[in-house]
Design a protein around this motif. Structure first.
Motif, PDB file in Angstrom:
ATOM      1  N   LYS A 102       0.822  -1.205   0.000  1.00  0.00           N
ATOM      2  CA  LYS A 102       0.000   0.000   0.000  1.00  0.00           C
ATOM      3  C   LYS A 102       0.862   1.263   0.000  1.00  0.00           C
ATOM      4  CE  LYS A 102      -3.819  -0.090  -0.071  1.00  0.00           C
ATOM      5  NZ  LYS A 102      -4.730  -0.230  -1.230  1.00  0.00           N
ATOM      6  N   LEU A 103       1.982   1.220   0.695  1.00  0.00           N
ATOM      7  CA  LEU A 103       2.883   2.364   0.645  1.00  0.00           C
ATOM      8  C   LEU A 103       3.524   2.481  -0.730  1.00  0.00           C
ATOM      9  CD1 LEU A 103       4.698   2.272   4.119  1.00  0.00           C
ATOM     10  CD2 LEU A 103       3.052   3.965   3.322  1.00  0.00           C
ATOM     11  N   GLU A 104       3.893   1.360  -1.330  1.00  0.00           N
ATOM     12  CA  GLU A 104       4.500   1.368  -2.662  1.00  0.00           C
ATOM     13  C   GLU A 104       3.555   1.975  -3.695  1.00  0.00           C
ATOM     14  OE1 GLU A 104       7.381   0.677  -3.840  1.00  0.00           O
ATOM     15  OE2 GLU A 104       8.451  -0.548  -2.379  1.00  0.00           O
ATOM     16  N   ILE A 144      -0.060   7.754   5.495  1.00  0.00           N
ATOM     17  CA  ILE A 144       1.189   7.023   5.653  1.00  0.00           C
ATOM     18  C   ILE A 144       1.192   6.234   6.957  1.00  0.00           C
ATOM     19  CG2 ILE A 144       3.690   7.273   5.974  1.00  0.00           C
ATOM     20  CD1 ILE A 144       3.556   9.689   4.097  1.00  0.00           C
ATOM     21  N   ALA A 145       0.820   6.896   8.045  1.00  0.00           N
ATOM     22  CA  ALA A 145       0.877   6.269   9.367  1.00  0.00           C
ATOM     23  C   ALA A 145       0.007   5.013   9.444  1.00  0.00           C
ATOM     24  CB  ALA A 145       0.446   7.273  10.435  1.00  0.00           C
ATOM     25  N   ARG A 146      -1.099   4.982   8.721  1.00  0.00           N
ATOM     26  CA  ARG A 146      -2.004   3.837   8.798  1.00  0.00           C
ATOM     27  C   ARG A 146      -1.362   2.541   8.305  1.00  0.00           C
ATOM     28  NH1 ARG A 146      -6.650   4.754   4.241  1.00  0.00           N
ATOM     29  NH2 ARG A 146      -7.335   2.772   5.161  1.00  0.00           N
ATOM     30  N   PHE A 147      -0.268   2.682   7.546  1.00  0.00           N
ATOM     31  CA  PHE A 147       0.412   1.500   7.018  1.00  0.00           C
ATOM     32  C   PHE A 147       1.710   1.181   7.779  1.00  0.00           C
ATOM     33  CE2 PHE A 147      -2.007   3.152   3.277  1.00  0.00           C
ATOM     34  CZ  PHE A 147      -2.971   2.155   3.292  1.00  0.00           C
ATOM     35  N   SER A 148       1.811   1.695   8.999  1.00  0.00           N
ATOM     36  CA  SER A 148       2.874   1.315   9.954  1.00  0.00           C
ATOM     37  C   SER A 148       4.284   1.403   9.376  1.00  0.00           C
ATOM     38  CB  SER A 148       2.628  -0.107  10.467  1.00  0.00           C
ATOM     39  OG  SER A 148       1.333  -0.252  10.992  1.00  0.00           O
TER      40      SER A 148
END
Length: 384
Positions: A186-188, A288-292
């Motif tokens: 998800k970050l990618e 961003i934070a939601r994906f640790s």
């Protein structure tokens, strides 16, 4: 009958640097007892906090070889002069430096502390020596033979192996590994994600600036007062992260970046094959934070340290979900409190009670979360 070693008392590190270097090379100790970590602390924090170094060096009575270095400092509190380990709350493992095989037995250690209290110009009223491990690298801590009590918190660590994939399968459940892969994807989708160790002065300075900004935002959201604007703390932090006199910095900085944007930071020091985690932060942007990103960086950092051949990974004192995820060893710590003067003995009696109460609260499943919520509420009230 044991012979008392030669005892030297120094208030200037320059007087013990050669012996310190000799012991540092052979003594089982943590990064918090190294010159590269402690000297910047002595130079920046000590003057501002009113701490005067009390460096106790013992030598073999025959050969003169250094046997033990106790890196203490004297700080006045409530009219009492208290001897404590240098490093204060910044240190997660307090130890002396001992030549292997020359650790002092209980009676000699007691005699040394008493003689120092009498002979030192600073004359400590009490020794307040917190957060000491019972053993280190398999060798017993000499102070464990004295009267002691359990510290409020544990230190969390784990053994590393060359095979990171096997380690990850052992530490993380299949569901946890699946969730981390999902979060990484998800970050990618938002941009290319890469792990990096800051190496150049420019990279280190940029990482420090980002870390401070992320921590300030985090503490503001949690209503916690921090020292992220304290000039002394910042001076020490910067000096510890930057190379000095051709040596590697005491604290190395690792990042997870999305393109050019740093989204998570971990910092720590290495000594004798052990990585000591010291600081961490992450981007508070909800997308961003939601994906640790902090968890993802920790995974990449542990993988890198396995590849580097390190044998231990340490996340320090204090409870935290992220620590329990990887660190399967909660190392017990203890405190040594010894009064020397009448006032010092009275203080020690009260301080032991306070520390026992603190331990009970911190180890309680309901009291510690409540205490943290109360602290956050008080921080909000002070600012408003």
């Amino acid at each position: 009958m044991s012979i008392l070693p030669r005892i030297e008392i120094h208030d200037d590190p320059a007087g013990v640097l050669d012996a310190w270097a000799e012991l540092e090379a052979i003594a089982p100790a943590s990064v918090y007892q190294t010159r590269r970590w402690l000297l910047p602390w002595i130079e920046t924090v000590c003057p501002a906090a009113g701490i005067r170094p009390l460096l106790i060096l013992t030598r073999d009575p025959g050969s003169g070889a250094p046997q033990m270095l106790l890196p203490f400092g004297i700080q006045t509190a409530g009219g009492l002069r208290l001897a404590q380990f240098l490093g204060g709350r910044d240190s997660n493992a307090n130890l002396g430096l001992y030549r292997p095989g020359s650790e002092p037995p209980r009676n000699i250690l007691v005699a040394i502390l008493m003689q120092v209290a009498q002979a030192s110009a600073l004359k400590p009223d009490a020794y307040v020596l917190a957060n000491q491990p019972l053993t280190w690298e398999g060798r017993p801590n000499p102070f464990a033979a004295l009267g002691r009590q359990d510290s409020p918190s544990f230190c969390y660590s784990t053994t590393l192996t060359a095979d990171f994939e096997a380690l990850a399968k052992e530490r993380l459940s299949a569901d946890t590994r699946k969730k981390l892969r999902y979060k990484a994807r998800k970050l990618e989708e938002q941009g290319p994600v890469a792990y990096h160790k800051a190496m150049t002065a420019e990279e280190i300075e940029a990482t420090i600036d980002t870390y401070l900004a992320q921590k300030r935002e985090r503490f503001a959201q949690m209503n916690i007062t921090s020292d992220m604007r304290n000039d002394v703390a910042l001076a020490y932090f910067r000096r510890s992260c930057l190379p000095r006199d051709g040596e590697a910095p005491a604290i190395e900085l690792h990042t997870l970046a999305m393109g050019t944007r740093i989204i998570a930071i971990y910092g720590g020091g290495i000594h004798r094959g052990r990585f000591h985690g010291m600081i961490n932060s992450f981007d508070m942007d909800p997308m961003i934070a939601r994906f640790s990103p902090g968890d993802l960086l920790l995974q990449r950092l542990i993988e890198a340290k396995c590849q580097d051949g390190l044998t231990r990974f340490d996340l320090g004192i204090g409870e935290g979900r992220y620590k329990n995820t990887w660190c399967n060893e909660a190392e017990p710590l203890f405190d040594t409190l010894i009064g020397q003067s009448g006032a010092g003995k009275a203080f020690v009696a009260m301080e032991k009670t306070r520390r026992r109460a603190k331990r009970l609260i911190k180890q309680s499943e309901w009291a510690w979360p409540m205490a943290k919520r109360l602290r956050a509420s008080l921080g909000f009230l002070r600012r408003n």
